[in-house]
Write an enzyme that holds these catalytic residues in place. Structure first.
Site, PDB file in Angstrom:
ATOM      1  N   LYS A   1       6.750  52.930  -0.414  1.00 51.63           N
ATOM      2  CA  LYS A   1       8.171  53.229  -0.320  1.00 51.63           C
ATOM      3  C   LYS A   1       8.380  54.728  -0.189  1.00 51.63           C
ATOM      4  CE  LYS A   1       9.573  49.493  -3.516  1.00 51.63           C
ATOM      5  NZ  LYS A   1      10.383  48.655  -2.613  1.00 51.63           N
TER       6      LYS A   1
ATOM      7  N   ARG B   1       6.989  38.211  -4.529  1.00 48.95           N
ATOM      8  CA  ARG B   1       6.791  36.793  -4.207  1.00 48.95           C
ATOM      9  C   ARG B   1       5.347  36.362  -4.433  1.00 48.95           C
ATOM     10  NH1 ARG B   1       9.088  37.676   1.677  1.00 48.95           N
ATOM     11  NH2 ARG B   1      10.322  39.065   0.351  1.00 48.95           N
TER      12      ARG B   1
END
Length: 489
Positions: free
Chosen positions: A269, A343
């Site tokens: 990020k 996830r």
């Protein structure tokens, strides 16, 4: 915030407060003759929602009034907001004690116990501050520390006590969640959080088990292991189990995403995206909050909490783009982006939870930025195969001031996750139904016979600016809605 109850004849405080519907002749809890002798600072005040005014009565005591808006538009959450505004206004006058004049039974079309619960929640949740690492500013210290609920009769007071206690327990759990999420990532590595979770243990009622790295390897929880392998702090999974006193009426499982810090891994990020990533364990914190509440609750269900905990870091040993993971249920996943890591840990936890054959399984996760784009930062996304529970969450959330909206699991979008080397990829097409893809991915690890709902709280778990009865920082959403679901199942 200290909450007390007292009858009108015993109230001797010098500052009172009341709530008022828009364009009505007087506030709730005040007789006509009494209000006629009040001189308001803002004579144009008419009870408009979220507006306040102050005045002086004939005995030169201060009265603060907060608007509820039009009676025809009344919602219970307006009580929480109005009480928060009252406390803020009282703080401007440097008042440390406030007596709220409670309405008579029947004055508002809501059960009295629900009304007082909303009052208590608005007071306590708006008073929350995460200040353990800083000194409070002088203006921040001018707060109401004691809220006295002033009832017309001893009988009404007596009936309100249990509702006040229930609201205080809920608020304690929300503040617990807020504290966990607001805590800097340096102080909440996976095993540190697991140690905190052990404090939730209640003999013969709540059991807490920590599945460490060695156990995860033995069980084949390779999604959790892959995400955590780039950090010097090893991953783990915390399993909490609440056992009812009598025969259990069913099993409910809550799974919470626990990325203790998310750098994105090798799919790194940027600095702005990373700024609030200490909040990426808000789903796990919510599950812990449920069990914080269950410490003093008496419910007829078995409740299981599963919180996979890991740090997603870009170490030399971190998982790489193109790696293939074999998850707990045997399905393989190609890692196309290491920043779609939540996830991967949820997949193992959901597959494991499904083996317990629950009556309902709900996962809570700060899963996708796409959910923020779709629904903003005040509405959480719902996806799943249980339409009844989804509708129930939306309804209960409205009562709690926690907004939800259902998004569809569009079957044809499963092709977006197609992989040439594994059963599926962990992402779909760029800028294309990201939240739905996240839900479809998770559904691959939930057998069709298991009722399941996914809650994406990417936008609602944390706020950069104060709103209503929530200071800037962690919100504690959607804990109160989930507790309401447990209580009213």
């Amino acid at each position: 915030m200290q909450i007390e109850l007292i009858s009108r004849k015993r109230w001797q405080g010098r500052v009172s407060a009341a709530l008022m519907f828009e364009n009505e002749p007087r506030p709730l809890g005040i007789e006509p003759a009494g209000f006629q002798r009040v001189v308001l600072m803002n004579e144009s005040f008419n009870g408009k929602f979220s507006e306040t005014t102050a005045g002086i009565d004939a005995l030169k005591r201060r009265l603060i009034i907060s608007g509820l808006g039009k009676r025809s538009e009344f919602e219970l959450d307006r009580v929480r907001v109005a009480v928060a505004r009252l406390l803020s206004r009282a703080g401007e006058f440097a008042e440390s004690e406030l007596g709220l004049l409670m309405p008579k039974a029947g004055a508002v079309k809501v059960k009295p116990e629900r009304f007082v619960e909303a009052v208590v929640e608005g007071a306590i949740l708006s008073s929350y501050r995460f200040s353990r690492y800083r000194q409070l500013k002088p203006e921040e210290q001018k707060v109401v520390k004691r809220l006295v609920l002033v009832y017309n009769s001893d009988e009404e007071l007596k009936q309100a006590k249990s509702a006040v206690a229930e609201a205080e327990r809920r608020c304690a759990a929300v503040c617990y969640v807020r504290d966990l999420v607001n805590e800097p990532a340096a102080n909440k590595a996976p095993l540190k959080i697991a140690e905190l979770a052990k404090e939730l243990t209640v003999p013969e009622r709540i059991e807490v088990r920590v599945l460490d790295k060695a156990v995860l390897e033995e069980m084949g929880m390779n999604g959790i292991l892959a995400v955590g392998q780039g950090s010097r702090n090893p991953p783990c999974l915390v399993q909490l189990t609440y056992t009812p006193k009598g025969k259990s009426k069913g099993t409910l499982i809550f799974v919470g995403k626990g990325i203790c810090f998310d750098s994105g891994g090798l799919s790194l990020k940027n600095a702005q995206q990373m700024e609030n990533m200490k909040d990426d364990m808000a789903g796990a914190a919510t599950v812990f909050g449920i069990f914080k509440y269950l410490q003093e609750a008496d419910l007829p269900y078995t409740v299981v909490g599963l919180t996979p905990l890991a740090e997603n870091m870009p170490d030399g040993s971190a998982q790489k783009v193109g790696d293939i993971i074999r998850h707990y249920n045997g399905k393989t996943v190609e890692v196309a982006n290491t920043d779609a890591e939540g996830r991967l840990i949820l997949a193992d936890a959901l597959a494991y939870g499904a083996t317990m054959k629950p009556d309902l399984m709900i996962d809570i996760a700060t899963l996708t930025g796409a959910c923020v784009v779709a629904l903003g930062n005040e509405c959480a996304g719902l996806l799943g195969n249980d339409a009844q529970t989804i509708a129930r969450l939306i309804s209960l959330g409205k009562e709690q001031g926690e907004l939800f909206w259902e998004l569809p699991l569009i079957e044809r979008y499963r092709s977006h996750m197609k992989s040439e080397v594994a059963d599926l990829k962990n992402i779909g097409k760029p800028m294309n139904a990201g939240t739905i893809i996240g839900g479809l991915f998770l559904s691959e690890f939930v057998p069709g016979e298991v009722k399941w709902v996914h809650i994406d709280i990417a936008g609602t778990a944390f706020t950069s600016e104060p709103r209503d009865y929530c200071p800037a920082g962690a919100t504690g959403i959607p804990l109160r809605t989930l507790l309401s679901l447990l209580k009213n199942r």
